[in-house]
Design a protein around this motif. Structure first.
Motif, mmCIF file in Angstrom:
data_model
loop_
_atom_site.group_PDB
_atom_site.id
_atom_site.type_symbol
_atom_site.label_atom_id
_atom_site.label_comp_id
_atom_site.label_asym_id
_atom_site.label_seq_id
_atom_site.Cartn_x
_atom_site.Cartn_y
_atom_site.Cartn_z
ATOM 1 N N SER A 199 0.838 -1.203 0.000
ATOM 2 C CA SER A 199 0.000 0.000 0.000
ATOM 3 C C SER A 199 0.871 1.251 0.000
ATOM 4 O O SER A 199 2.027 1.224 0.452
ATOM 5 C CB SER A 199 -0.916 0.012 1.233
ATOM 6 N N MET A 203 -1.636 -0.988 -3.947
ATOM 7 C CA MET A 203 -2.691 -0.043 -3.580
ATOM 8 C C MET A 203 -2.140 1.376 -3.541
ATOM 9 O O MET A 203 -0.999 1.598 -3.139
ATOM 10 C CB MET A 203 -3.286 -0.420 -2.214
ATOM 11 N N VAL A 215 -4.981 -1.133 -7.362
ATOM 12 C CA VAL A 215 -6.188 -0.639 -6.694
ATOM 13 C C VAL A 215 -5.965 0.833 -6.360
ATOM 14 O O VAL A 215 -5.031 1.158 -5.622
ATOM 15 C CB VAL A 215 -6.486 -1.439 -5.410
ATOM 16 N N GLY A 223 -6.109 4.587 -4.743
ATOM 17 C CA GLY A 223 -6.249 5.081 -3.386
ATOM 18 C C GLY A 223 -6.749 6.510 -3.373
ATOM 19 O O GLY A 223 -7.066 7.082 -4.421
ATOM 20 N N GLN A 234 -14.831 3.507 -5.729
ATOM 21 C CA GLN A 234 -13.920 4.291 -6.560
ATOM 22 C C GLN A 234 -13.539 3.485 -7.793
ATOM 23 O O GLN A 234 -13.026 2.369 -7.686
ATOM 24 C CB GLN A 234 -12.672 4.646 -5.752
ATOM 25 N N SER A 289 -11.251 -1.680 -9.305
ATOM 26 C CA SER A 289 -11.857 -0.592 -8.547
ATOM 27 C C SER A 289 -11.438 -0.677 -7.081
ATOM 28 O O SER A 289 -10.767 -1.616 -6.652
ATOM 29 C CB SER A 289 -13.383 -0.669 -8.649
ATOM 30 N N ASN A 290 -11.837 0.294 -6.324
ATOM 31 C CA ASN A 290 -11.617 0.322 -4.880
ATOM 32 C C ASN A 290 -12.976 0.488 -4.190
ATOM 33 O O ASN A 290 -13.595 1.529 -4.312
ATOM 34 C CB ASN A 290 -10.699 1.496 -4.509
ATOM 35 N N PRO A 291 -13.488 -0.559 -3.531
ATOM 36 C CA PRO A 291 -12.852 -1.835 -3.212
ATOM 37 C C PRO A 291 -12.988 -2.839 -4.353
ATOM 38 O O PRO A 291 -13.727 -2.630 -5.305
ATOM 39 C CB PRO A 291 -13.622 -2.291 -1.988
ATOM 40 N N CYS A 292 -12.289 -3.962 -4.202
ATOM 41 C CA CYS A 292 -12.430 -5.088 -5.121
ATOM 42 C C CYS A 292 -12.317 -6.375 -4.307
ATOM 43 O O CYS A 292 -11.904 -6.358 -3.144
ATOM 44 C CB CYS A 292 -11.383 -5.046 -6.232
ATOM 45 N N PHE A 344 -9.548 -3.074 0.295
ATOM 46 C CA PHE A 344 -10.114 -1.726 0.384
ATOM 47 C C PHE A 344 -9.037 -0.776 0.875
ATOM 48 O O PHE A 344 -8.442 -0.987 1.930
ATOM 49 C CB PHE A 344 -11.310 -1.725 1.343
ATOM 50 N N ARG A 345 -8.777 0.279 0.109
ATOM 51 C CA ARG A 345 -7.783 1.289 0.486
ATOM 52 C C ARG A 345 -8.489 2.600 0.785
ATOM 53 O O ARG A 345 -9.029 3.269 -0.091
ATOM 54 C CB ARG A 345 -6.771 1.483 -0.649
ATOM 55 N N ASP A 346 -8.511 2.948 2.053
ATOM 56 C CA ASP A 346 -9.137 4.192 2.478
ATOM 57 C C ASP A 346 -8.664 4.492 3.898
ATOM 58 O O ASP A 346 -8.250 3.588 4.621
ATOM 59 C CB ASP A 346 -10.663 4.078 2.433
#
Length: 643
Positions: A369, A402, A453, A455, A469, A492-495, A508-510
């Motif tokens: 990430s 990510m 993915v 961010g 996203q 996409s984010n998430p996948c 999930f990148r957040d």
């Protein structure tokens, strides 16, 4: 034979009280003819027709007229797949129908299907996983590069996990998420989720926002109704907790103690139950930050809830727009006095893929990430990471990268992204990354698939605050996708990632921990309690479950617990994290995944909540942190590249 099929199918429809339009009838006729030829000709036509009609009726027909989507979904469940005698045109048509009509009705597991794509290039690797995107994106270049024919495959997928009808596995590819998670709505008459007649769009009507929260509520209410503590027993001597005259509380003990069960009450029924102990399930709609009172609503009404003296029984963050279970009583001033608040309980999950894990062999997934490609030192560290992966066996089959991929946020809008050259810089750095892998790490280039993915701040077609996203802009990634020697997927984010053993991974990148903590209602209540107590101190707050400020470990565990209990990846207020209303179901988690990757810029951490293993891989740009996952034993190993 066609006449026999038509007569038999119409007779079967009449027996079930259904009718079908001409277009839908032609689709069913074609599928039945193919199935009959494969299974014995005209002799089995009648039985096949009855079976298909039964599946159509089971798909949730709302009226006597069967819609086309219902027919196609029933054909998919009916199991009409590839036969040895079908031609290329039939395979293409069947593949398109399978991809476009894969459906997901909670709590049934998602079903996906695969075409047999021809293998291209000597670097193609036998597939063991699929990647589910949150949007309708299935690019031909990706499918060609990573596809493989069933004749070259070994092993098999469980049904619904990326395998074709013949059980052949497929290589990593993006699935049509509009089909994998087809929009559904709750049907009060039949008591189940049914397909929406309207297709999804980016600018839906206003009632879609109401429907979004309504479906979230029904999703969790169904889970509670299946819980053994809320099932009404058949024995008469078993008493109800939350019934008339019952004043016992349960937040000090455990659910299900003794011969008692819990009964949910509707908010509209509380007016006639002043002083009685009740359990309500509702959505936190508004929050008064001054006195800590909240408004909770269900389908029957709204009530103000006093949380000043309650106990938060579940570990997690409590924010607006979350569905919570509250125990308390109605006061004469029509304010519901809460004794305890908790999340809907998790369901017990059976071990998935245990039998197939033996066949998984040695395989590794790598999660990285905050890969800032514009930083030379970050790219150098990533090269060291790939070198260490090459020296160890086996080479990872999947490397998940990510974002954000730039050290400075690029605007989410394409126009402004190019006005400050952010898009051009990212495209250049992505090409540099591909060149680095192909020239210096040939083993990785041949064996690994790179999953990108996005961010926060990465240039995507939608504003960066919206979820889900989309993948990075096509104009930035086309060079990588067209290169056959570099296997990559832009998701996409998430996948979601599905392994052939049956394991499911959510990525999930957040910055979810910070957002949940910022809007946490329980910390507000605890701070108010501290102000009211004369001898309250920091130690008292820590005993009540406040997060550990030093290492953030407790915050990560609470964030994971919140996400899993809410069955949603972004259970936050709409003003904090807006969601595209028609695509909210892409954030659902109707079952616990095996691995949930919630990455942000907080310290690296691994936690376990229920049957799910949770991971924060940490920031690679600031600390060179990454994580390695082994599907064969479900082991997560946090790692760091030495400087």
């Amino acid at each position: 034979m066609q006449k026999t099929i038509k007569v038999s199918f119409r007779d079967a429809l009449k027996r079930h009280g259904l009718s079908m339009r001409k277009k839908q009838l032609e689709v069913a006729m074609c599928c039945l003819e193919r199935a009959a030829e494969a299974q014995g000709g005209e002799a089995v036509v009648s039985d096949l027709a009855d079976k298909l009609v039964e599946v159509i009726e089971d798909e949730g027909v709302m009226s006597c007229v069967v819609e086309e989507a219902t027919v196609l979904a029933a054909v998919k469940r009916f199991g009409i797949g590839s036969t040895q005698g079908e031609g290329a045109a039939d395979r293409d048509a069947r593949g398109r129908m399978d991809t476009d009509q894969a459906v997901h009705l909670e709590p049934r597991e998602e079903e996906t299907s695969a075409e047999a794509y021809p293998q291209q290039g000597a670097a193609a690797k036998k597939g063991t996983f699929v990647v589910l995107d949150a949007f309708n994106k299935l690019r031909s270049s990706e499918r060609a590069k990573v596809g493989m024919s069933s004749s070259d495959a070994s092993g098999s997928f469980p049904r619904g996990l990326g395998g074709g009808k013949d059980g052949a596995p497929r290589e990593a590819s993006e699935e049509d998420a509009c089909s994998a998670v087809q929009p559904v709505s709750w049907d009060e008459v039949h008591g189940k989720f049914v397909r929406k007649s309207r297709s999804r769009c980016m600018l839906p009507p206003a009632n879609s926002k109401v429907g979004m929260f309504r479906e979230r509520y029904f999703l969790l209410r169904r889970r509670i109704q299946r819980n053994k503590n809320f099932l009404k027993p058949a024995l008469e001597h078993v008493t109800s907790m939350g019934g008339a005259g019952d004043t016992r509380t349960t937040h000090g003990g455990s659910l299900g103690q003794g011969n008692s069960w819990f009964e949910l009450a509707e908010i509209s029924a509380l007016l006639g139950c002043i002083g009685e102990q009740k359990f309500i399930l509702g959505l936190i709609s508004t929050v008064d930050h001054e006195d800590g009172n909240v408004s909770v609503e269900d389908l029957s009404g709204t009530v103000e809830v006093d949380l000043s003296q309650c106990e938060f029984a579940s570990k997690g963050f409590y924010t607006e727009n979350m569905v919570v279970l509250i125990e308390g009583h109605m006061q004469s001033n029509l304010v519901f006095k809460a004794n305890a608040v908790c999340f809907p309980p998790l369901e017990e999950v059976e071990n998935r893929g245990e039998a197939a894990m033996v066949e998984a062999g040695e395989e590794k997934f790598v999660f990285v990430s905050d890969v800032h490609l514009d930083k030379p030192e970050c790219l150098s560290q990533f090269s060291k990471l790939l070198s260490s992966m090459e020296s160890s066996e086996p080479v990872p089959s999947l490397i998940v990268l990510m974002g954000p991929f730039l050290s400075k946020d690029a605007s989410a809008k394409a126009s402004s992204a190019f006005s400050n050259d952010a898009g051009q810089k990212l495209r250049t750095h992505l090409k540099d990354l591909m060149s680095l892998v192909k020239t210096k790490h040939e083993a990785v280039a041949q064996s690994s698939t790179f999953l990108f993915v996005p961010g926060p701040g990465d240039p995507t077609p939608l504003p960066q605050t919206l979820l889900p996203q989309p993948a990075l802009l096509n104009c930035l990634t086309e060079n990588l996708e067209e290169d056959k020697d570099f296997k990559c997927i832009f998701a996409s984010n998430p996948c979601r990632i599905r392994h052939k053993t049956g394991q499911e991974l959510v990525v999930f990148r957040d910055n979810l921990q910070k957002k949940l903590k910022r809007h946490d209602l329980s910390s507000l209540i605890l701070s108010n309690k501290k102000d009211e107590e004369d001898n309250g101190g920091p130690q008292a707050m820590q005993d009540d479950g406040a997060p550990d400020q030093e290492n953030g470990a407790s915050d990560f565990e609470k964030a994971c617990s919140t996400v899993l209990h809410q069955s949603h990846l972004a259970p936050l207020p709409s003003f904090s994290h807006p969601v595209v209303w028609d695509y909210d179901q892409a954030l659902w988690m109707t079952r616990q995944p095996d691995i949930m990757v919630l990455s942000d810029d907080s310290p690296q951490k691994v936690a376990s909540v229920g049957a799910c293993n949770c991971l924060n891989s940490g920031s690679f740009s600031s600390g060179s942190h990454f994580a390695v996952y082994t599907p064969s034993d479900k082991e997560i190993v946090p790692c760091r590249v030495q400087s």
